[in-house]
Design a protein around this motif. Structure first.
Motif, PDB file in Angstrom:
ATOM      1  N   ARG A   1      -2.258   6.083   0.535  1.00 32.57           N
ATOM      2  CA  ARG A   1      -2.112   4.639   0.493  1.00 32.57           C
ATOM      3  C   ARG A   1      -2.447   4.192  -0.913  1.00 32.57           C
ATOM      4  NH1 ARG A   1      -2.721   4.120   6.802  1.00 32.57           N
ATOM      5  NH2 ARG A   1      -4.268   2.492   6.794  1.00 32.57           N
TER       6      ARG A   1
ATOM      7  N   GLU B   1       0.788  -1.227   0.000  1.00 33.44           N
ATOM      8  CA  GLU B   1       0.000   0.000   0.000  1.00 33.44           C
ATOM      9  C   GLU B   1       0.819   1.275   0.000  1.00 33.44           C
ATOM     10  OE1 GLU B   1      -2.582  -0.370   3.321  1.00 33.44           O
ATOM     11  OE2 GLU B   1      -3.729  -1.990   2.417  1.00 33.44           O
TER      12      GLU B   1
ATOM     13  N   GLU C   1      -3.977   1.985  -2.908  1.00 29.50           N
ATOM     14  CA  GLU C   1      -4.886   0.846  -2.889  1.00 29.50           C
ATOM     15  C   GLU C   1      -6.132   1.167  -3.676  1.00 29.50           C
ATOM     16  OE1 GLU C   1      -6.230  -0.082   1.012  1.00 29.50           O
ATOM     17  OE2 GLU C   1      -6.480   1.997   1.568  1.00 29.50           O
TER      18      GLU C   1
ATOM     19  N   ALA D   1     -16.759   0.570   6.274  1.00 27.56           N
ATOM     20  CA  ALA D   1     -15.804   1.521   6.841  1.00 27.56           C
ATOM     21  C   ALA D   1     -16.279   1.955   8.212  1.00 27.56           C
ATOM     22  CB  ALA D   1     -15.662   2.723   5.919  1.00 27.56           C
TER      23      ALA D   1
ATOM     24  N   ARG E   1     -14.284   9.311   6.547  1.00 29.40           N
ATOM     25  CA  ARG E   1     -15.267   8.412   7.156  1.00 29.40           C
ATOM     26  C   ARG E   1     -16.157   9.158   8.129  1.00 29.40           C
ATOM     27  NH1 ARG E   1     -12.157   2.634   8.096  1.00 29.40           N
ATOM     28  NH2 ARG E   1     -11.681   2.362   5.884  1.00 29.40           N
TER      29      ARG E   1
ATOM     30  N   ARG F   1     -12.566   4.648   1.633  1.00 26.86           N
ATOM     31  CA  ARG F   1     -11.164   4.280   1.436  1.00 26.86           C
ATOM     32  C   ARG F   1     -10.627   4.952   0.183  1.00 26.86           C
ATOM     33  NH1 ARG F   1      -9.886  -1.912   1.252  1.00 26.86           N
ATOM     34  NH2 ARG F   1     -10.850  -1.684   3.282  1.00 26.86           N
TER      35      ARG F   1
END
Length: 434
Positions: free
Chosen positions: A117, A67, A119, A284, A316, A125
RNA sequence: GCGGUAGUGGUGAAGUGGUUAACACACUGGUUUGUGGAUCCAGCAUGCGAGGGUUCGAUCCCCUUCUACCGCCCCA
């Protein structure tokens, strides 16, 4: 949509207008509340030498192996965009010798900013996301654990969030943790064939992860597994008991969750997460996660220093706020909107707007030469409290019309004495609203 | 990294292998020319994510790619 090559990078977002208001509100609230608890701000670089993260997170962790948003710079240094906040803060703590006697101990700091990150984007995310985090160095006192947890809870409560729960667990000290890990592997090994594929690899890499597997069958097997509580050292037991006691005293609700673990190796003793029970955020659910750690400061060349902290995902948090209809997204209304008619009035109007702004009011005007009606519509949309109208006539006489948009009442305002007159006129207009 | 769904204007969206791509909201202008939030009228996608292909012809079929969303791994 235009040219495909000018899209924003995958997993990133542009924030403007209403969205920014909620962000500002959250950040402002964090600064205010953290300050009350004695936490000062620290700003560290958004990228560090790759090794800073590799060292702290453990070379085999997912964060490091797949990541990390890393690159080689022109000097051929292996750098990485920060995937989380703690490592950089610890590096700064050591590099600036913040453990020195002239600094407070525990040394309590917070940070906020983007993390990266590499990903696949998904609900809650992103490749660039934002965390608000806190670290406190230099005290093993369980009361500090309780303070940190309390602070997150109070912070989130200040935003009006509901349906949150604090999950609490302990990983024990290094010894307890190792003993437990061995016991867990010993228990699971005979069931290896029955475990899900993911859990079979976890058995090698990170057996504790099997505890919170989503696979139903795994959960059945795990239900009878030994728990960390059977392997805690006396010291860790006492520490955890003390943390719970303080939280009880403070009236902070929490649930013990024996299956909760941590992705990074450096955690020990108290760990916690703040999660939502909101079904909209099932993927999440964790809003904030943190815990106690040891060995990190030494890892970066500092003296043995315990730490505790948490990181909180702003995106989030915001989706939760929105799901609960708590997001405050209305911009503040304008104090004055200045309607001007005719080309010769532009200068005078800008002058008046500037004067009002100097007096501390918000004021705006049209810059596109639109009709009076259109300007009034804008004033309305901008939620202007008062509209001041300037035409040829007004410029000549220095007497302008001021209109209270709520009541429709108008009054005259002497341009030469704006400063003295304004307050009085506003008062009169307000009185008419009764 | 793996699997799945989707992609039409500023927004929400309907739609079909073939002249002018519904409708609604928003926006802009007008409704006697210096006054708002109502009504009414009008305007508003040479374009259906991008690139290529099939076809006499594609937004609608095929391929590739990008992006978003969902699930897994993992995590904030």
């Amino acid at each position: 949509m235009g040219k495909a090559n000018f899209q924003r990078p995958k997993g990133t977002a542009d924030l403007f207008e209403e969205n920014v208001h909620e962000w500002q509100h959250i950040e402002q609230q964090a600064r205010k509340i953290f300050a009350r608890y004695g936490y000062g701000e620290i700003r560290t670089p958004m990228f560090e030498a790759f090794d800073v993260y590799a060292r702290s997170a453990g070379d085999t962790s997912d964060v490091v192996t797949k990541e990390m948003y890393d690159f080689n710079d022109k000097g051929n240094r292996h750098m990485a965009l920060r995937p989380e906040g703690t490592a950089g803060v610890v590096r700064a703590y050591v590099e600036n010798k913040l453990f020195g006697p002239e600094h407070e101990s525990p040394y309590k700091i917070f940070y906020m900013g983007p993390m990266f990150r590499y990903e696949r984007p998904q609900a809650g995310r992103f490749r660039q996301f934002h965390q608000i985090g806190v670290e406190a160095f230099g005290s093993k006192e369980p009361s500090l654990d309780a303070e940190v947890i309390t602070m997150v809870v109070k912070f989130l409560a200040s935003l009006g969030l509901k349906g949150l729960k604090v999950a609490l667990n302990t990983l024990g000290d290094q010894g307890s943790r190792q003993a437990y890990r061995d016991a867990l592997v010993a228990y699971l090994q005979p069931h290896a064939d029955e475990l899900s594929k993911d859990s079979q690899t976890r058995l090698e890499k990170n057996p504790l992860r099997i505890l919170d597997s989503k696979d139903e069958n795994d959960q059945k097997i795990v239900a009878d597994a030994p728990t960390i509580f059977d392997y805690l050292s006396e010291e860790s037991k006492a520490h955890f008991a003390a943390v719970k006691g303080y939280l009880d005293d403070l009236g902070i609700d929490y649930e013990i969750d024996q299956t909760m673990v941590r992705g990074l190796d450096y955690y020990n003793d108290t760990i916690f997460e703040v999660m939502t029970t909101d079904p909209n955020l099932k993927g999440a659910a964790t809003i904030a996660g943190g815990g106690r750690y040891s060995g990190l400061v030494e890892e970066f060349g500092g003296p043995e220093t315990p730490g505790i902290g948490f990181g909180l995902g702003v995106e989030r948090l915001i989706s939760l706020l929105q799901a609960q209809g708590q997001a405050e997204m209305k911009p503040a209304g304008l104090d004055f909107y200045l309607v001007h008619i005719g080309e010769d009035t532009q200068a005078k109007t800008l002058e008046l707007a500037t004067a009002l702004r100097d007096l501390g009011y918000s004021a705006d005007l049209d810059f596109t030469g639109r009709s009076v009606k259109a300007q009034f519509k804008t004033a309305n949309r901008r939620d202007a409290r008062f509209v001041i109208t300037l035409g040829e006539k007004e410029v000549k006489t220095n007497q302008v019309q001021i209109k209270d948009m709520a009541t429709g009442h108008q009054a005259d305002l002497d341009l030469a004495k704006v400063q003295d007159d304004l307050a009085g006129i506003v008062k009169v207009l307000e009185a008419e609203e009764e």
